[in-house]
Scaffold this active site. Structure first.
Site, PDB file in Angstrom:
ATOM      1  N   PRO A  75       0.812  -1.218   0.000  1.00 17.13           N
ATOM      2  CA  PRO A  75       0.000   0.000   0.000  1.00 17.13           C
ATOM      3  C   PRO A  75       0.843   1.265   0.000  1.00 17.13           C
ATOM      4  O   PRO A  75       1.716   1.416   0.848  1.00 17.13           O
ATOM      5  CB  PRO A  75      -0.784  -0.121   1.309  1.00 17.13           C
ATOM      6  CG  PRO A  75       0.103  -0.940   2.200  1.00 17.13           C
ATOM      7  CD  PRO A  75       0.822  -1.902   1.298  1.00 17.13           C
TER       8      PRO A  75
ATOM      9  N   GLN B 144      12.385  -1.841   0.419  1.00 20.85           N
ATOM     10  CA  GLN B 144      11.383  -2.535   1.238  1.00 20.85           C
ATOM     11  C   GLN B 144      11.904  -3.844   1.826  1.00 20.85           C
ATOM     12  O   GLN B 144      11.168  -4.535   2.523  1.00 20.85           O
ATOM     13  CB  GLN B 144      10.122  -2.826   0.406  1.00 20.85           C
ATOM     14  CG  GLN B 144       9.389  -1.581  -0.031  1.00 20.85           C
ATOM     15  CD  GLN B 144       8.934  -0.738   1.142  1.00 20.85           C
ATOM     16  OE1 GLN B 144       8.624  -1.248   2.217  1.00 20.85           O
ATOM     17  NE2 GLN B 144       8.910   0.569   0.950  1.00 20.85           N
TER      18      GLN B 144
END
Length: 988
Positions: A49, A558
């Site tokens: 997201p 990430q």
RNA sequence: GGGCCCGUAGCUUAGUCUGGUUGGAGCGCUCGGCUGAUAACCGAGAGGCCCGGAGUUCAAAUCUCCGCGGGCCCA
């Protein structure tokens, strides 16, 4: 009536794309593409997201088009691919944005402003750029369901997060401890590492060499060093390296009989002459006790004031003896925890000394340095003071020096889950593969407990209540449970401040339980996405169908972010890997190789790209730039080149087809010709196409998208456009209907339609536009994106033919080279080319001699064995070129009158064709030709008039130019082989 | 300071895992050619200390080590 709609030669990609966006909206093409696969095997994707409180930049777009490529591909391969969008909405960055807008920056100011109002602002802020995100997502062609996204502040989402944390709590993995965090004493706020990195300055601090007196020894001191004197008030231990050499030295200059201990390698820290009395390893000092410098602050929870050994001690600076204060250093805190030492915190949350330290009470720690140094001097424990230049972090908002400071924090005991994390990582396929046991695997190896709580406002509230009477803790796992245990009304919104009001009844003592004021790290929110987006376990079906994910992809940063938080949460709750394939992308750098960032003002505006080059060009640029894991030096010029080279070539191939198919009213539905009956050129391109498809599928499956895309590009540019279509053009120009022309049309048609499907996941706009015109009826799909992905037909792959064509192209190249060397242009026909090669190669070339004749413009191709090579080498007219180690080519360069005439006429035809184009004649328009030239020209034209008429669609060829200039007549003077020739054409 | 990745022509890059003829290609540049789908194409040419150094080897862009530069994540 033409079967196909005619096209313009200029594609105008941007306008086409905008048309298709509307078309897809109207036709609900995306929804239908997903729906029609609902009985297929699921391919599960989880959207990482994004936060919509900033504008999307090229890096976000890259992530989105990579996701889109894989998901479209899998859909076309028959998988049922749901694509739920998601928004990450909590966290400090959001709060900071709001603080900026409100012009405030301390927690106190937020509380004064009101948490309720503040959180409302936060909630609004997270969708500030939603429109831009939605637009960019749609514009680039990322098909994802943004009408029904998961949102981390949604109450159902939060309830699932609560449930999961209760699972963690039930397993005894949730505990309260201290965490040393960078802290701004003025803003009273901890800072994230990202914020800390924003403002490092080189500053000069006092550095002090302090003598710690050993107990039970007379006048023997450990010499320690620190750049933050104020932390000495929290000293708990001194650390030495276990295996480095330490020395006991007697200072000669000293008036007292004083002996110091320090690392031998750091002896030059001493200002005085000295005499070494003893040498020993650091571990010999272990457990020795020393006297406190200051008797003020109380020590809790363990022993203190002794020597410990630690590997982190270095000999680069200082004395090799490190002062350890667990309240003010992360490493210090960890080592004290490990060695079960005590803890001392003489400083309050605003950075001022507490009443535990009377002489310093109320002083800001940094301001106390001077006084502390003086106190030490008075006591005779200061060996010396120096200045120390180092890089130190400051608060990016207010400029205060940051303090490292131990705060109470809740942790998940990830260390105890280390084996599970490693085992689950083994089940994950990483791209690029080195991350698995490299960056990610190493990180898991040394995993630390997860500091989960944040002393902030806008986040999922930590669902732990503590009894104000007996201290018992309780973790609430659902709204229902909250209602059951609450003594007062439960709010409909679980956020602060409402939830802070809810009081539970303690099961043990009946006392009031109050919630811990913290919120949860927003990384835990997004790490919960696999189940929280489906409101599991309060609803179960969707989660069960969608766990674990088959595929996720985000950028490399990430690795320790979302890739980790997903694995951490999933391992803690389910002991399963949450995803099976993970694709890590590189970053987008600017054209100089520097990361794009707002502060550097080098972020490229993506809307400009969409308006100038279009989404397909941008996508193709990303896909072909290099391995997805590599950083990309982004340049608009590069995107423009992709548009020109690839998209244009594809468009022109298509444009060529529809142009002639319209003229001929070709209808693909009524023609059926088996491939085996078509000519070698047709069979070759079909074979190449099937080979290509095999390679493309294999490459995508390995996430080697650039390999797939580059192979397609080569196919389109080289094989299809520059070879197949160029070589086959004449077959389309034949006016009457015939079998060979039908073969050509059918072949080109089939290749174009198949290419659309092969390319659809890459460039969804262009392929859709082309497909919609090429496939006009007879199927229910009405979109290339509803088609199945092509699968290769092995029986149509003819490797021998592909090899032959490859050989042919090397022969053509050699022949051209020879012409060029001999100074004979290609338009000049020659009598013969001789190829000297073995029988095997002769076989390969035989079926393709017609092409060779045409490409080299020779009348004969002669194939001979190596034994006759010397015959040709001996003749001067035969120019030699070596093709490969056992193939030689001889070009007969001898000219006669007939060949020269033919060359002349070909030049004239070429000029006339150019003139037709100059005046924009229809391809089918008939003309009459007039000319002036010398006798040789006249003779050549007369002898080859039929050829000229056929090539230029001329009905008449007359000598002599009209005396009157006229608008209907186009006249041009040319120089051909040093002869002046005047040509005129007019429509007949 | 640590870990991981990247570094090849002016630019974008193939080749590196699995060492082996003269390191390929595209864009750009120069010259020549071709062209009624093409802003395209074909041929020739200029342009490479394959980031630097050391090592292993008969042989290194490729393997190892040490640096340098860039990126990311940590400290």
């Amino acid at each position: 009536m033409a079967y196909f709609k005619s096209e313009t030669q200029r594609a105008n990609f941007v306008q086409r794309e905008e048309e298709l966006l509307e078309h897809w909206d109207k036709e609900r093409t995306f929804e239908r593409s997903v729906e029609r696969r609902k009985d297929g095997e699921p391919f599960v994707f989880v959207e990482g997201p994004p936060t919509a409180n900033g504008l999307p930049h090229p890096g976000h777009v890259l992530t989105r088009v990579v996701k889109d490529l894989v998901l479209r591909y899998k859909t076309m391969r028959g998988f049922y691919v749901k694509r739920k969008a998601g928004w990450d909405t909590h966290g400090l960055p959001v709060e900071i944005e709001v603080e900026k807008n409100l012009g405030i920056n301390t927690k106190g100011e937020i509380e004064d402003y009101g948490i309720e109002k503040f959180n409302k602002k936060c909630k609004q802020s997270v969708f500030r750029y939603e429109k831009e995100w939605v637009n960019a997502t749609k514009r680039v062609g990322f098909w994802v369901d943004m009408d029904d996204p998961y949102i981390t502040f949604d109450i159902n989402y939060m309830e699932s997060v609560w449930w999961s944390l209760k699972e963690v709590w039930k397993k005894g993995l949730l505990y309260k401890g201290h965490k040393v965090v960078p802290f701004c004493p003025r803003c009273e706020t901890t800072l994230s590492s990202h914020e800390v990195a924003q403002d490092y300055r080189d500053v000069e601090d006092p550095s002090v060499y302090v003598k710690f007196k050993l107990k039970q020894e007379q006048d023997l001191y450990l010499l320690a060093w620190t750049t933050t004197p104020w932390t000495l008030l929290g000293n708990i231990a001194l650390a030495v390296h276990p295996s480095n050499t330490y020395v006991k030295v007697k200072l000669n200059a000293s008036t007292k009989d004083e002996t110091l201990i320090l690392a031998e390698a750091r002896l030059d820290a001493l200002d005085d002459d000295y005499e070494i009395l003893e040498r020993f390893e650091g571990k010999a000092l272990e457990d020795l006790e020393y006297e406190r410098l200051f008797e003020y602050a109380k020590v809790e929870g363990g022993e203190a004031h002794k020597v410990i050994t630690a590997e982190f001690v270095t000999l680069d600076e200082g004395t090799g003896i490190v002062h350890v204060a667990p309240a003010f250093g992360e490493v210090d805190y960890e080592v004290c925890r490990e060695k079960k030492l005590g803890f001392s915190q003489p400083v309050n949350s605003a950075g001022h000394f507490t009443h535990e330290v009377p002489p310093l009470e109320g002083m800001f720690v940094k301001d106390a340095d001077r006084l502390i140094i003086e106190l030490m001097e008075q006591r005779g424990v200061l060996y010396k003071e120096a200045k120390y230049l180092h890089s130190y972090p400051f608060c990016w908002r207010c400029g205060s020096p940051l303090l490292y400071y131990a705060r109470e924090s809740w942790f998940i005991a990830m260390k105890s889950l280390r084996d599970g994390l490693l085992a689950n990582n083994e089940k994950i396929n990483w791209y690029p593969a080195h991350l698995k046991h490299g960056r990610f695997g190493n990180f898991l190896d040394g995993i630390e407990d997860w500091a989960l709580s944040r002393e902030r406002f806008w986040g999922t509230p930590l669902n732990i209540w503590l009894c104000t009477e007996c201290g018992k803790d309780f973790c609430v796992g659902s709204i229902e449970e909250l209602k059951a245990r609450a003594t007062n009304t439960v709010p409909s919104d679980l956020h602060r401040p409402y939830i802070d009001e809810v009081v539970l009844r303690c099961e043990d003592c009946g006392g009031d339980m109050r919630r811990v004021k913290d919120v949860i790290d927003c990384w835990y929110d997004s790490g919960s996405a696999p189940f929280a987006q489906w409101h599991y376990p309060f609803e179960t079906d969707k989660f069960k169908q969608n766990f674990p994910a088959d595929f996720i992809t985000e950028a490399i940063d990430q690795t320790r972010g979302w890739f980790y938080s997903l694995l951490a949460v999933s391992t803690a709750i389910f002991d399963e890997p949450p995803y099976l394939n993970v694709l890590s992308l590189g970053h987008i750098l600017d054209d100089k190789g520097v990361k794009m960032s707002k502060s550097k003002r080098n972020v490229v505006d993506i809307t400009a790209i969409f308006n100038n080059e279009g989404a397909d060009a941008l996508r193709w640029y990303f896909y072909t730039a290099g391995p997805l894991s590599d950083d990309i030096r982004f340049s608009e010029q590069g995107i423009l080149e992709k548009q020109k080279k690839f998209l244009n070539t594809f468009w022109n191939s298509y444009f060529f087809f529809v142009t002639y198919a319209a003229i001929d009213e070709f209808n693909p539905e009524v023609k059926v010709i088996p491939v085996a009956k078509r000519n070698a050129m047709d069979r070759w391109i079909i074979s190449r196409w099937n080979t290509l498809t095999t390679e493309v599928i294999a490459a995508i499956e390995r996430f080697e998208v650039h390999v797939a895309a580059r192979k397609i590009e080569e196919f389109v540019v080289n094989d299809l456009s520059n070879w197949y279509i160029r070589r086959s053009r004449r077959r389309f120009w034949v006016p009457e209907e015939n079998f060979d022309k039908d073969c050509a049309y059918l072949t080109l048609y089939e290749v174009l339609v198949s290419l659309c499907k092969l390319l659809a996941p890459f460039v969804p706009f262009l392929t859709e536009h082309v497909y919609l015109n090429l496939v006009r009826s007879g199927d229910e799909h009405k979109s290339v994106h509803l088609c199945d992905y092509p699968s290769p037909d092995e029986s149509l792959i003819d490797t021998a033919l592909e090899d032959s064509m490859l050989l042919l192209s090397t022969l053509v190249e050699a022949g051209r080279r020879t012409r060029s060397d001999a100074g004979i242009k290609i338009r000049q026909p020659l009598r013969e080319v001789v190829i000297v090669c073995n029988a095997e190669k002769q076989d390969k070339v035989t079926s393709l001699t017609a092409i060779l004749k045409d490409e080299l413009n020779v009348r004969e191709v002669t194939l001979v064995e190596a034994s006759s090579k010397s015959e040709f080498a001996a003749v001067e007219e035969y120019k030699q070129a070596d093709v490969d180690e056992d193939t030689t080519l001889f070009l007969n360069t001898g000219l006669d009158k007939e060949l020269i005439e033919e060359g002349m006429v070909r030049d004239i035809v070429r000029r006339i064709q150019g003139m037709r184009k100059d005046i924009d004649l229809e391809y089918t328009a008939k003309i009459s030709i007039m000319y002036e030239g010398d006798d040789a020209v006249k003779e050549a034209i007369t002898n080859l008039a039929d050829y000229i008429r056929e090539e230029t669609l001329a009905v008449a060829i007359n000598e002599g130019l009209p005396s009157v200039e006229s608008e209907q007549i186009y006249v041009k003077t040319w120089k051909i082989d040093k002869k002046e020739v005047r040509l005129a054409i007019k429509t007949a």
